[in-house]
Motif scaffolding. Structure first.
Motif, PDB file in Angstrom:
ATOM      1  N   GLY A  81      63.786  43.680 -63.467  1.00 28.68           N
ATOM      2  CA  GLY A  81      62.507  44.218 -63.906  1.00 28.68           C
ATOM      3  C   GLY A  81      61.762  44.998 -62.845  1.00 28.68           C
ATOM      4  N   ALA A  82      62.180  44.901 -61.583  1.00 32.34           N
ATOM      5  CA  ALA A  82      61.451  45.575 -60.496  1.00 32.34           C
ATOM      6  C   ALA A  82      61.506  47.095 -60.633  1.00 32.34           C
ATOM      7  CB  ALA A  82      61.989  45.130 -59.147  1.00 32.34           C
ATOM      8  N   LYS A  83      62.674  47.635 -60.947  1.00 34.23           N
ATOM      9  CA  LYS A  83      62.799  49.093 -61.085  1.00 34.23           C
ATOM     10  C   LYS A  83      61.956  49.597 -62.261  1.00 34.23           C
ATOM     11  CE  LYS A  83      67.439  49.622 -59.134  1.00 34.23           C
ATOM     12  NZ  LYS A  83      68.825  50.007 -59.430  1.00 34.23           N
ATOM     13  N   THR A  84      61.958  48.847 -63.331  1.00 33.78           N
ATOM     14  CA  THR A  84      61.148  49.227 -64.486  1.00 33.78           C
ATOM     15  C   THR A  84      59.667  49.138 -64.145  1.00 33.78           C
ATOM     16  OG1 THR A  84      62.874  48.415 -65.967  1.00 33.78           O
ATOM     17  CG2 THR A  84      60.700  48.748 -66.930  1.00 33.78           C
ATOM     18  N   SER A  85      59.287  48.128 -63.385  1.00 37.79           N
ATOM     19  CA  SER A  85      57.895  47.984 -62.957  1.00 37.79           C
ATOM     20  C   SER A  85      57.464  49.173 -62.105  1.00 37.79           C
ATOM     21  CB  SER A  85      57.706  46.682 -62.165  1.00 37.79           C
ATOM     22  OG  SER A  85      57.945  45.565 -62.990  1.00 37.79           O
ATOM     23  N   ILE A  86      58.355  49.643 -61.236  1.00 34.31           N
ATOM     24  CA  ILE A  86      58.052  50.825 -60.409  1.00 34.31           C
ATOM     25  C   ILE A  86      57.819  52.038 -61.305  1.00 34.31           C
ATOM     26  CG2 ILE A  86      59.032  52.447 -58.720  1.00 34.31           C
ATOM     27  CD1 ILE A  86      60.436  49.944 -57.456  1.00 34.31           C
ATOM     28  N   LYS A  87      58.669  52.193 -62.324  1.00 35.66           N
ATOM     29  CA  LYS A  87      58.496  53.318 -63.253  1.00 35.66           C
ATOM     30  C   LYS A  87      57.152  53.219 -63.984  1.00 35.66           C
ATOM     31  CE  LYS A  87      63.426  53.975 -64.090  1.00 35.66           C
ATOM     32  NZ  LYS A  87      64.516  53.746 -65.050  1.00 35.66           N
ATOM     33  N   LEU A  88      56.771  52.003 -64.365  1.00 37.28           N
ATOM     34  CA  LEU A  88      55.489  51.807 -65.037  1.00 37.28           C
ATOM     35  C   LEU A  88      54.333  52.219 -64.129  1.00 37.28           C
ATOM     36  CD1 LEU A  88      56.086  48.341 -66.739  1.00 37.28           C
ATOM     37  CD2 LEU A  88      55.813  50.529 -67.909  1.00 37.28           C
ATOM     38  N   ILE A  89      54.394  51.791 -62.872  1.00 42.33           N
ATOM     39  CA  ILE A  89      53.329  52.109 -61.921  1.00 42.33           C
ATOM     40  C   ILE A  89      53.289  53.608 -61.630  1.00 42.33           C
ATOM     41  CG2 ILE A  89      52.535  51.757 -59.546  1.00 42.33           C
ATOM     42  CD1 ILE A  89      53.688  48.860 -59.830  1.00 42.33           C
ATOM     43  N   ARG A  90      54.438  54.223 -61.482  1.00 44.36           N
ATOM     44  CA  ARG A  90      54.482  55.673 -61.212  1.00 44.36           C
ATOM     45  C   ARG A  90      53.966  56.495 -62.388  1.00 44.36           C
ATOM     46  NH1 ARG A  90      60.097  56.389 -57.789  1.00 44.36           N
ATOM     47  NH2 ARG A  90      59.243  55.473 -55.872  1.00 44.36           N
ATOM     48  N   ASN A  91      54.026  55.919 -63.568  1.00 44.37           N
ATOM     49  CA  ASN A  91      53.512  56.592 -64.771  1.00 44.37           C
ATOM     50  C   ASN A  91      52.273  55.870 -65.288  1.00 44.37           C
ATOM     51  OD1 ASN A  91      55.617  58.704 -65.341  1.00 44.37           O
ATOM     52  ND2 ASN A  91      56.898  56.879 -65.175  1.00 44.37           N
ATOM     53  N   ALA A  92      51.485  55.333 -64.361  1.00 44.86           N
ATOM     54  CA  ALA A  92      50.333  54.498 -64.718  1.00 44.86           C
ATOM     55  C   ALA A  92      49.351  55.189 -65.661  1.00 44.86           C
ATOM     56  CB  ALA A  92      49.616  54.027 -63.462  1.00 44.86           C
ATOM     57  N   SER A  93      49.095  56.468 -65.462  1.00 45.10           N
ATOM     58  CA  SER A  93      48.114  57.128 -66.327  1.00 45.10           C
ATOM     59  C   SER A  93      48.608  57.204 -67.771  1.00 45.10           C
ATOM     60  CB  SER A  93      47.755  58.517 -65.803  1.00 45.10           C
ATOM     61  OG  SER A  93      48.885  59.351 -65.805  1.00 45.10           O
ATOM     62  N   ILE A  94      49.887  57.461 -67.945  1.00 38.51           N
ATOM     63  CA  ILE A  94      50.448  57.523 -69.301  1.00 38.51           C
ATOM     64  C   ILE A  94      50.517  56.120 -69.903  1.00 38.51           C
ATOM     65  CG2 ILE A  94      52.541  58.030 -70.641  1.00 38.51           C
ATOM     66  CD1 ILE A  94      52.992  60.413 -68.741  1.00 38.51           C
ATOM     67  N   VAL A  95      50.978  55.146 -69.110  1.00 40.93           N
ATOM     68  CA  VAL A  95      51.077  53.761 -69.600  1.00 40.93           C
ATOM     69  C   VAL A  95      49.692  53.249 -69.989  1.00 40.93           C
ATOM     70  CG1 VAL A  95      51.684  51.382 -68.973  1.00 40.93           C
ATOM     71  CG2 VAL A  95      53.174  53.267 -68.266  1.00 40.93           C
ATOM     72  N   ALA A  96      48.703  53.490 -69.125  1.00 39.33           N
ATOM     73  CA  ALA A  96      47.339  53.050 -69.415  1.00 39.33           C
ATOM     74  C   ALA A  96      46.803  53.749 -70.657  1.00 39.33           C
ATOM     75  CB  ALA A  96      46.434  53.313 -68.221  1.00 39.33           C
ATOM     76  N   ASN A  97      47.114  55.038 -70.799  1.00 41.95           N
ATOM     77  CA  ASN A  97      46.664  55.782 -71.971  1.00 41.95           C
ATOM     78  C   ASN A  97      47.271  55.207 -73.244  1.00 41.95           C
ATOM     79  OD1 ASN A  97      47.134  58.692 -73.689  1.00 41.95           O
ATOM     80  ND2 ASN A  97      45.097  58.199 -72.945  1.00 41.95           N
ATOM     81  N   ILE A  98      48.566  54.922 -73.209  1.00 43.58           N
ATOM     82  CA  ILE A  98      49.229  54.345 -74.387  1.00 43.58           C
ATOM     83  C   ILE A  98      48.660  52.964 -74.700  1.00 43.58           C
ATOM     84  CG2 ILE A  98      51.410  53.413 -75.276  1.00 43.58           C
ATOM     85  CD1 ILE A  98      52.812  55.742 -73.799  1.00 43.58           C
ATOM     86  N   CYS A  99      48.589  52.122 -73.666  1.00 47.25           N
ATOM     87  CA  CYS A  99      48.151  50.739 -73.885  1.00 47.25           C
ATOM     88  C   CYS A  99      46.673  50.630 -74.248  1.00 47.25           C
ATOM     89  CB  CYS A  99      48.433  49.900 -72.641  1.00 47.25           C
ATOM     90  SG  CYS A  99      50.180  49.592 -72.352  1.00 47.25           S
ATOM     91  N   ALA A 100      45.815  51.207 -73.422  1.00 50.69           N
ATOM     92  CA  ALA A 100      44.378  51.026 -73.611  1.00 50.69           C
ATOM     93  C   ALA A 100      43.803  51.952 -74.673  1.00 50.69           C
ATOM     94  CB  ALA A 100      43.650  51.225 -72.289  1.00 50.69           C
ATOM     95  N   ASP A 101      44.293  53.189 -74.715  1.00 46.74           N
ATOM     96  CA  ASP A 101      43.700  54.152 -75.643  1.00 46.74           C
ATOM     97  C   ASP A 101      44.426  54.195 -76.980  1.00 46.74           C
ATOM     98  OD1 ASP A 101      41.818  54.815 -73.707  1.00 46.74           O
ATOM     99  OD2 ASP A 101      43.099  56.357 -72.854  1.00 46.74           O
ATOM    100  N   VAL A 102      45.705  54.500 -76.959  1.00 48.35           N
ATOM    101  CA  VAL A 102      46.437  54.646 -78.224  1.00 48.35           C
ATOM    102  C   VAL A 102      46.469  53.311 -78.972  1.00 48.35           C
ATOM    103  CG1 VAL A 102      48.640  55.208 -79.308  1.00 48.35           C
ATOM    104  CG2 VAL A 102      47.828  56.591 -77.390  1.00 48.35           C
ATOM    105  N   ILE A 103      47.091  52.309 -78.369  1.00 51.58           N
ATOM    106  CA  ILE A 103      47.222  51.021 -79.064  1.00 51.58           C
ATOM    107  C   ILE A 103      45.869  50.341 -79.191  1.00 51.58           C
ATOM    108  CG2 ILE A 103      48.286  48.728 -79.005  1.00 51.58           C
ATOM    109  CD1 ILE A 103      50.685  50.064 -77.554  1.00 51.58           C
ATOM    110  N   GLY A 104      45.094  50.358 -78.100  1.00 50.80           N
ATOM    111  CA  GLY A 104      43.784  49.709 -78.124  1.00 50.80           C
ATOM    112  C   GLY A 104      42.854  50.293 -79.167  1.00 50.80           C
TER     113      GLY A 104
END
Length: 177
Positions: A81-104
């Motif tokens: 999961g570490a490599k995937t976690s790095i990808k999540l952090i590197r794409n934090a703005s998109i991940v946050a947008n999907i999680c907090a804005d789109v889904i939220g």
């Protein structure tokens, strides 16, 4: 147009389309589902929708505040999961947008629609006054906002654990190499 500006424009269009499709699909499912069930299951579904909105907001915040360096150390030790976690952090703005804005936001709209249907059921079957809608709407809004406020504190103080869990789950889904 620069490549970066083009990428941002592309993401805005994708976010719009994703939100539209998710909102349409979830609204259809919940509207048809809620209208055919009793009040107690409808309330349980409402709580689940609120909870999903809170959890995804927590993930969005955690990804934006997590320290990538901690995951590089884990990745060097081949921790799942570490490599995937790095990808999540590197794409934090998109991940946050999907999680907090789109889904939220979709969850926010759904919780409003579900609470309106619950109000209609309560006023129709129990003869309660229609003004109960204001209390139910206020209760749903305060549960959502209060839950997200608590969630932000949890995300800020436990970002590494949260991103690690999300990265681990996602690595199992997408088969991390």
């Amino acid at each position: 147009m620069t490549k970066k500006a083009e990428s941002k424009s592309k993401w805005v269009i994708q976010a719009f389309c994703l939100t539209f499709v998710l909102s349409l699909l979830m609204s259809y499912i919940t509207t048809n589902g809620i209208s055919n069930i009793n009040i107690i299951p409808a309330i349980l579904i409402l709580i689940v929708v609120i909870f999903i909105g809170i959890i995804t907001d927590i993930i969005g915040v955690a990804v934006t505040v997590a320290d990538e360096a901690e995951f590089h150390a884990k990745a060097s030790k081949k921790i799942k999961g570490a490599k995937t976690s790095i990808k999540l952090i590197r794409n934090a703005s998109i991940v946050a947008n999907i999680c907090a804005d789109v889904i939220g936001d979709v969850c926010g709209v759904l919780s409003g629609a579900i609470s309106a249907m619950i109000t209609a059921k309560l006023t129709g079957s129990l003869g309660l006054p229609e003004s109960i809608q204001f209390i139910i709407s206020a209760l749903v809004a305060s549960m959502t906002v209060g839950g997200k406020a608590i969630g932000k504190n949890i995300a800020n103080s436990n970002s590494t654990k949260i991103v690690n869990i999300v990265g681990l789950i996602m690595s199992k889904i997408i088969r991390e190499k």
